[in-house]
Scaffold this motif. Structure first.
Motif, PDB file in Angstrom:
ATOM      1  N   VAL A 122      36.758  61.703  14.086  1.00 18.45           N
ATOM      2  CA  VAL A 122      36.521  60.353  13.589  1.00 18.45           C
ATOM      3  C   VAL A 122      36.460  59.415  14.800  1.00 18.45           C
ATOM      4  CG1 VAL A 122      37.466  58.462  12.207  1.00 18.45           C
ATOM      5  CG2 VAL A 122      37.673  60.822  11.399  1.00 18.45           C
ATOM      6  N   MET A 123      35.433  58.561  14.820  1.00 16.68           N
ATOM      7  CA  MET A 123      35.261  57.639  15.949  1.00 16.68           C
ATOM      8  C   MET A 123      35.185  56.207  15.450  1.00 16.68           C
ATOM      9  SD  MET A 123      32.248  59.750  17.862  1.00 16.68           S
ATOM     10  CE  MET A 123      32.624  60.444  19.472  1.00 16.68           C
ATOM     11  N   ASP A 124      35.756  55.301  16.226  1.00 12.52           N
ATOM     12  CA  ASP A 124      35.478  53.892  15.987  1.00 12.52           C
ATOM     13  C   ASP A 124      34.156  53.557  16.678  1.00 12.52           C
ATOM     14  OD1 ASP A 124      36.370  53.999  18.613  1.00 12.52           O
ATOM     15  OD2 ASP A 124      37.202  51.978  18.546  1.00 12.52           O
ATOM     16  N   PHE A 125      33.648  52.353  16.473  1.00  9.33           N
ATOM     17  CA  PHE A 125      32.326  52.036  17.021  1.00  9.33           C
ATOM     18  C   PHE A 125      32.280  52.212  18.539  1.00  9.33           C
ATOM     19  CE2 PHE A 125      29.222  49.395  19.079  1.00  9.33           C
ATOM     20  CZ  PHE A 125      28.072  49.824  18.451  1.00  9.33           C
ATOM     21  N   GLU A 126      33.319  51.706  19.189  1.00 13.39           N
ATOM     22  CA  GLU A 126      33.319  51.744  20.661  1.00 13.39           C
ATOM     23  C   GLU A 126      33.322  53.186  21.179  1.00 13.39           C
ATOM     24  OE1 GLU A 126      35.774  48.607  22.305  1.00 13.39           O
ATOM     25  OE2 GLU A 126      36.108  49.792  24.114  1.00 13.39           O
ATOM     26  N   SER A 127      34.080  54.054  20.523  1.00 15.79           N
ATOM     27  CA  SER A 127      34.097  55.467  20.919  1.00 15.79           C
ATOM     28  C   SER A 127      32.719  56.090  20.756  1.00 15.79           C
ATOM     29  CB  SER A 127      35.078  56.264  20.061  1.00 15.79           C
ATOM     30  OG  SER A 127      36.352  55.720  20.143  1.00 15.79           O
ATOM     31  N   ARG A 128      32.052  55.727  19.649  1.00 14.87           N
ATOM     32  CA  ARG A 128      30.721  56.280  19.400  1.00 14.87           C
ATOM     33  C   ARG A 128      29.723  55.790  20.450  1.00 14.87           C
ATOM     34  NH1 ARG A 128      28.773  60.855  17.619  1.00 14.87           N
ATOM     35  NH2 ARG A 128      26.588  60.671  17.042  1.00 14.87           N
ATOM     36  N   LEU A 129      29.819  54.534  20.792  1.00 14.46           N
ATOM     37  CA  LEU A 129      28.940  53.960  21.818  1.00 14.46           C
ATOM     38  C   LEU A 129      29.136  54.706  23.144  1.00 14.46           C
ATOM     39  CD1 LEU A 129      27.023  51.710  22.836  1.00 14.46           C
ATOM     40  CD2 LEU A 129      29.055  50.291  23.207  1.00 14.46           C
ATOM     41  N   VAL A 130      30.389  54.907  23.524  1.00 15.04           N
ATOM     42  CA  VAL A 130      30.681  55.608  24.784  1.00 15.04           C
ATOM     43  C   VAL A 130      30.167  57.054  24.708  1.00 15.04           C
ATOM     44  CG1 VAL A 130      32.563  56.529  26.209  1.00 15.04           C
ATOM     45  CG2 VAL A 130      32.631  54.146  25.425  1.00 15.04           C
ATOM     46  N   HIS A 131      30.347  57.679  23.548  1.00 15.76           N
ATOM     47  CA  HIS A 131      29.847  59.042  23.338  1.00 15.76           C
ATOM     48  C   HIS A 131      28.338  59.109  23.616  1.00 15.76           C
ATOM     49  CE1 HIS A 131      29.572  63.010  21.359  1.00 15.76           C
ATOM     50  NE2 HIS A 131      28.459  62.549  20.804  1.00 15.76           N
ATOM     51  N   CYS A 132      27.583  58.155  23.085  1.00 11.81           N
ATOM     52  CA  CYS A 132      26.129  58.137  23.293  1.00 11.81           C
ATOM     53  C   CYS A 132      25.779  57.831  24.749  1.00 11.81           C
ATOM     54  CB  CYS A 132      25.473  57.112  22.369  1.00 11.81           C
ATOM     55  SG  CYS A 132      25.344  57.687  20.648  1.00 11.81           S
ATOM     56  N   MET A 133      26.516  56.943  25.368  1.00 12.20           N
ATOM     57  CA  MET A 133      26.241  56.630  26.776  1.00 12.20           C
ATOM     58  C   MET A 133      26.460  57.863  27.651  1.00 12.20           C
ATOM     59  SD  MET A 133      27.976  52.822  26.926  1.00 12.20           S
ATOM     60  CE  MET A 133      27.589  52.381  28.620  1.00 12.20           C
ATOM     61  N   LYS A 134      27.393  58.705  27.245  1.00 11.91           N
ATOM     62  CA  LYS A 134      27.652  59.937  28.005  1.00 11.91           C
ATOM     63  C   LYS A 134      26.622  61.011  27.684  1.00 11.91           C
ATOM     64  CE  LYS A 134      32.693  59.647  28.504  1.00 11.91           C
ATOM     65  NZ  LYS A 134      33.971  60.242  28.033  1.00 11.91           N
ATOM     66  N   THR A 135      26.470  61.313  26.381  1.00 12.48           N
ATOM     67  CA  THR A 135      25.647  62.469  26.003  1.00 12.48           C
ATOM     68  C   THR A 135      24.159  62.181  26.141  1.00 12.48           C
ATOM     69  OG1 THR A 135      25.735  61.779  23.686  1.00 12.48           O
ATOM     70  CG2 THR A 135      27.366  63.407  24.391  1.00 12.48           C
TER      71      THR A 135
END
Lengths: 227, 278
Positions: free
Chosen positions: B107-120
């Protein structure tokens, strides 16, 4: 600095039922969150998952872990959705709180209301995180009273607790009144079990002398609270 | 131009939700104020007056530019990032967080998801300033978050609870909200379980009143006292500091559990994005 409260059997038994068994988790990789109760998962998240900075040093010595592990009163008084626990639990909390109070040698006396004024206003102390309160500097931890209590009209206090404006006017300074106010500041659960008010004496936030100063702020006829 | 606008008007009226989403943040707030008697919502007349000129509005434009720009080691934009409604969909996604993502297994909050996309997608790492700098107006994360959040302004909070992990983490967040601990025996509920109460001069939002609570959880917001736009995680950290508790690790499960419960308590009420706070 943090004194352990002696516990009434009722609280201990209550806590034992709630937290018996626990959640032995050997391997964090294998944790199935959906197999846990909400209570188990919350405890796991706070104390086992690495989701909180539990290794941060704290002002009283040791680390944040000790603060985040609940004592018996904190467990008994945490009611999901709000409200109070059952009557037997409340009585056990009350009795344990009354037993936690220690008194100054030579009896309870009013201190210096001017010092009490500053202590009651100050919200400094014990904060840890992006900025740490440095108790060794010139500032000592405050009583945080004004965060929740309205006392005098010249500065806005909060309203989470009762309004204490003119507190000493009608009450006077009898021995019984001094003991009552001392007890409430030291550990208010002795009269109001599961109150929201912090245990300023029992948790070592304020010294006996500081409590006497805050009492003077509330009760001394010369204090602006009573003018 | 005028003709075009006149033609668009009936369409906008027909699409009730979309029309609401096009309102400015101050209009969303004003509707809440009109709907309920709340000293929390109305406590700062000055902020209400300043909202149309909020510095947060500048960050929306900066964030939009950053979002669509080819960046990072992989030199691509974030346009393929899936925020839960499919790659590239940004409208209304912000109010449906935290959310379980199969590709991340959590489960991700918005900020975690944003960081996930910036990485992947873009290839950034934790050490790159784009990810490492989390605070303040100048942080890429603040700009990107403010941009995407603004596309959910006026949308009702609707965090999903269909996946068992979403439900489990929201329920744990509820326990945490009421869990007393630390030097002062505080919990979140100490301050946020009664209506119209104050800490000193500040009126506190009540988690039991969704019309108030939606403003409380509407981050990013321009924090007047900080002269910076702040995030939900920043607000949680501030509360934990004041509670004398251990700070939740940013992006980690404790933070996400708290935000899951937060957003669920505002369910059905329109988000004010970006908001302005004291």
């Amino acid at each position: 600095m943090f004194k352990k409260t002696s516990l009434a059997a009722g609280v201990a038994a209550f806590a034992a039922i709630l937290f018996a068994g626990g959640y032995a988790i050997a391997d964090a990789q294998k944790v199935d969150f959906t197999a846990m109760s909400a209570e188990e998962l919350a405890e796991y998240i706070i104390l086992e998952s690495g989701g909180f900075h539990l290794d941060a040093a704290v002002q009283e010595g040791g680390t944040m872990r000790a603060r985040m592990e609940q004592d018996d009163l904190q467990k008994a008084c945490s009611v999901v959705g709000g409200g109070k626990p059952d009557a037997a639990t409340l009585e056990a909390v009350r009795a344990a709180a009354a037993a936690s109070i220690t008194y100054p040698e030579g009896g309870i006396k009013l201190g210096d209301w001017q010092k009490g004024r500053e202590l009651s206003w100050s919200g400094f102390g014990y904060r840890v995180g992006h900025r740490n309160d440095d108790h060794s500097a010139s500032r000592q931890p405050g009583g945080n009273c004004a965060n929740c209590h309205q006392k005098v009209s010249d500065r806005d206090g909060g309203t989470l607790g009762p309004d204490l404006t003119g507190y000493g006017k009608m009450r006077g300074t009898s021995d019984a009144m001094l003991k009552y106010v001392y007890d409430v500041i030291y550990n208010a659960h002795a009269y109001f079990p599961c109150t929201q008010m912090p245990r300023m004496g029992a948790k070592g936030v304020l010294t006996q002398e500081q409590i006497a100063d805050i009492m003077a702020w509330l009760l001394d006829p010369e204090s602006p609270v009573n003018k | 131009m005028l003709k075009k606008a006149l033609l668009a008007l009936p369409v906008a009226l027909a699409l009730g939700v979309a029309a609401n989403a096009q309102k400015a943040p101050e209009d969303v707030l004003q509707r809440l104020i009109d709907s309920i008697d709340s000293t929390y919502l109305t406590q700062s007349e000055m902020n209400l007056m300043m909202m149309p000129d909020s510095p947060a509005l500048w960050l929306i434009d900066d964030g939009q530019e950053l979002f669509h720009e080819a960046r990072g080691p992989n030199n691509v934009s974030l346009e393929t990032c899936d925020f839960g409604k499919g790659p590239g969909v940004l409208e209304g996604v912000f109010v449906e967080f935290p959310r379980y993502f199969e590709d991340a297994g959590r489960v991700m909050d918005f900020e975690s998801r944003l960081v996930h996309c910036m990485k992947t997608i873009q290839g950034f790492t934790d050490d790159d300033p784009a990810i490492k700098t989390k605070h303040g107006n100048a942080a890429d994360i603040t700009k990107l978050q403010t941009y995407v959040a603004s596309l959910s302004n006026g949308h009702a909070w609707n965090p999903p609870l269909d996946h068992p992990m979403e439900k489990a983490i929201r329920d744990a967040g509820e326990i945490i909200f009421y869990r007393r601990a630390g030097t002062m025996d505080f919990s979140c509920s100490t301050c946020h379980a009664a209506t119209g109460k104050r800490i000193r001069a500040s009126v506190l939002p009540d988690s039991n009143v969704p019309e108030e609570w939606t403003k409380a959880v509407s981050w990013p917001a321009f924090r007047v006292g900080h002269d910076n736009v702040r995030s939900a995680q920043h607000r949680v950290s501030e509360c934990y500091w004041q509670m004398r508790h251990a700070e939740p690790v940013w992006g980690d499960i404790g933070m996400i559990a708290i935000i899951s419960y937060w957003n669920d308590r505002a369910r059905g009420q329109p988000a004010i994005l970006p908001d302005m706070k004291r």
